[in-house]
Design an enzyme around this catalytic site. Structure first.
Site: not given
Ligand code: HAX
Length: 464
Positions: A68, A269, A299, A342-343, A345, A354, A394, A400, A402
């Site tokens: 990071r 990716s 991911h 889905g939460y 990042h 997005r 978090t 996010n 997803d």
């Protein structure tokens, strides 16, 4: 020989973990287990005592925290800002949606226009986009050996594994690899890489559709609707090959693919594609590696995980749940040590643009708005941030992309959740492959960061 095999198997015995799960055991595993507690304790100690200690220009926290904060990858097409989200050549998603050519007036932008923009930094004209669509459609067919390879795979093999296998196998015909073997000069690497990238992007819709039919429709390759329309755009061909002819779905797919195209270079990716490509592995091998990273639950597999999570939640809570019902379910998930898919990042610290764009799209469509599952996802997006904030771990409690993409695929009729990351993988090809061309143009070197052991970190950060 059979005696030896039996002896080897007798070394691997099942045992029960503290959580009641059955694992194999062997002498080597037992030996490893004895040293694990000490190493885990050492990691915690180094994190606690030395996170801010310097290792050259970096901190111990950078090395132990999944790199990071290290600014270490050159990536031309996009940069991710923690607060403003992704910018493609400095242009936000919303601006792109206004600037880039669409398939029809008022329709969604075309992913191949996004590819052009990512690669060149210039907005293509409608004619240039049409030409690129035609170039892609021309090469969209699959070679026979890939079709046969896919037909030979078990239907139970995850579709992402199948996609990664098939993409890697396309390297059989890599122009870059062929020319490299003949001594091509470095200054020319980019041209054959460009050709391979176009070939790969062109074939992804047919590959992904073939995997869909093989796994879920149980069709053989002979009975598939393998008709590629040479005058259609890339997403339209993908939708047609899937057998999804609904015009609203086609337009949604164009939007989906465009906004998933790139998310700078540090995500797993993109980085995997770039890393493997740095060894001069061709575009097919490089993107296969990227897909294998995308297949991880932290991911791209989150797209699948979210929908499974939401479907499970739907079964377990009242039909018209209150916010408290949802919060209780989320707390139960967190308390059992799992993440809310889905939460969160790794970079973003605000809701994902997005997600916002997809949400606006969905809210404007009465048929989606009236969908019970969409309503549940919408309600979760209001409740989950508060729960994650009170949970206190978090760094980004917001949704996010997803968290929403899967329910839209579900709405349009793709009910097979294990397929969702494949759609993501088709879309995500654009950014990492555009960058791979730039890697070759610029002659970037093989990646070789320095690694250190915990012991070495202690030595380097100790004050004598
Ligand atoms: N639910 C519960 N806990 C979460 C969480 C979530 N959604 N997001 C982060 N956390 C936890 C982390 O697990 C971590 O806990 P530990 O200290 O016990 O390890 C802590 O909060 C701090 O993590 P962070 O700094 O906020 O987040 P990271 O950069 O480590 O991880 C992730 C980022 C996306 C992997 C993480 O937020 C997560 O696991 N989210 C759920 C999975 C998900 O939605 N992934 C898709 C991300 C977008 C993407 O890449 N799409 O392809």
């Amino acid at each position: 020989m059979p005696g030896l095999v039996a002896a080897a198997f007798s070394l691997v015995r099942p045992c029960l973990s503290a959580h009641g799960r059955r694992y194999s055991s062997s002498a080597l595993k037992t030996a490893l287990q004895t040293v694990i507690p000490e190493k885990r304790a050492l990691l915690q100690q180094v994190k606690f005592e030395r996170a801010n200690a310097s290792l050259g220009d970096d901190k111990v926290a950078n090395l132990l925290g999944g790199m990071r904060g290290l600014q270490s990858i050159l990536w031309e097409g996009s940069v991710l800002d923690p607060n403003n989200g992704i910018r493609f050549h400095g242009t936000s998603i919303r601006q792109c949606l206004k600037l880039l050519p669409t398939a029809s007036p008022g329709g969604q932008i075309l992913p191949e226009a996004m590819f052009w923009f990512l690669l060149t930094g210039k907005v293509p004209t409608a004619e240039q986009t049409r030409q690129l669509s035609a170039d892609l459609a021309l090469q969209a067919d699959l070679p026979d050996y890939v079709t046969r390879l896919l037909d030979s795979l078990p239907r139970s093999l995850h579709p992402m594994t199948q996609l990664a296998i098939a993409v890697a196998a396309l390297n059989h015909d890599s122009k870059f690899s062929r020319l490299y073997a003949t001594g091509m000069p470095k200054s020319e690497y980019w041209e054959s890489t460009f050709d391979d990238v176009i070939t790969l992007i062109a074939k992804l819709p047919a590959l992904a559709a073939k995997i869909y039919h093989n796994i879920y429709n149980y069709a053989t390759s002979d009975s598939l609707p393998h008709v590629i329309d040479r005058s259609a755009d890339w997403a339209l061909n993908y939708a047609n090959l899937l057998g999804m002819h609904n015009a609203n779905f086609v337009d949604f797919l164009r939007l989906y693919c465009s906004i998933h195209a790139d998310h700078e270079g540090g995500n797993v990716s993109a980085h995997a594609t770039h890393l493997v490509g740095s060894a001069l592995s061709d575009s097919f091998l490089s993107y296969s590696a990227g897909l294998q990273g995308l297949a991880g639950p932290l991911h791209g597999l989150a797209a699948q995980e979210v929908l499974r999570f939401v479907l499970q939640m739907q079964k377990s809570i009242p039909q018209h749940p209150s916010n408290d019902d949802i919060a209780a379910y989320l707390w139960a998930t967190l308390n059992s040590g799992r993440v809310i898919p889905g939460y969160g990042h790794a970079v973003l610290r605000r809701p994902d643009p997005r997600f916002e764009v997809l949400m606006e799209y969905a809210l404007a469509k009465p048929d989606i708005f009236g969908d019970d599952l969409f309503q549940l996802v919408l309600q979760i997006s209001h409740v989950a941030p508060e729960v994650l904030i009170s949970h206190g771990k978090t760094a980004n409690p917001y949704p996010n992309v997803d968290s929403l993409s899967g329910v839209l695929l579900y709405h349009f009729g793709i009910r097979e959740t294990s397929y969702y990351t494949v759609v993501f993988g088709v879309a995500r090809s654009m950014g990492p492959l555009a960058q791979l061309i730039w890697d070759r143009v610029l002659g970037l070197p093989i990646e070789r960061p320095k690694s250190l052991s915990l012991q070495k970190i202690i030595e380097l950060t100790s004050i004598n």
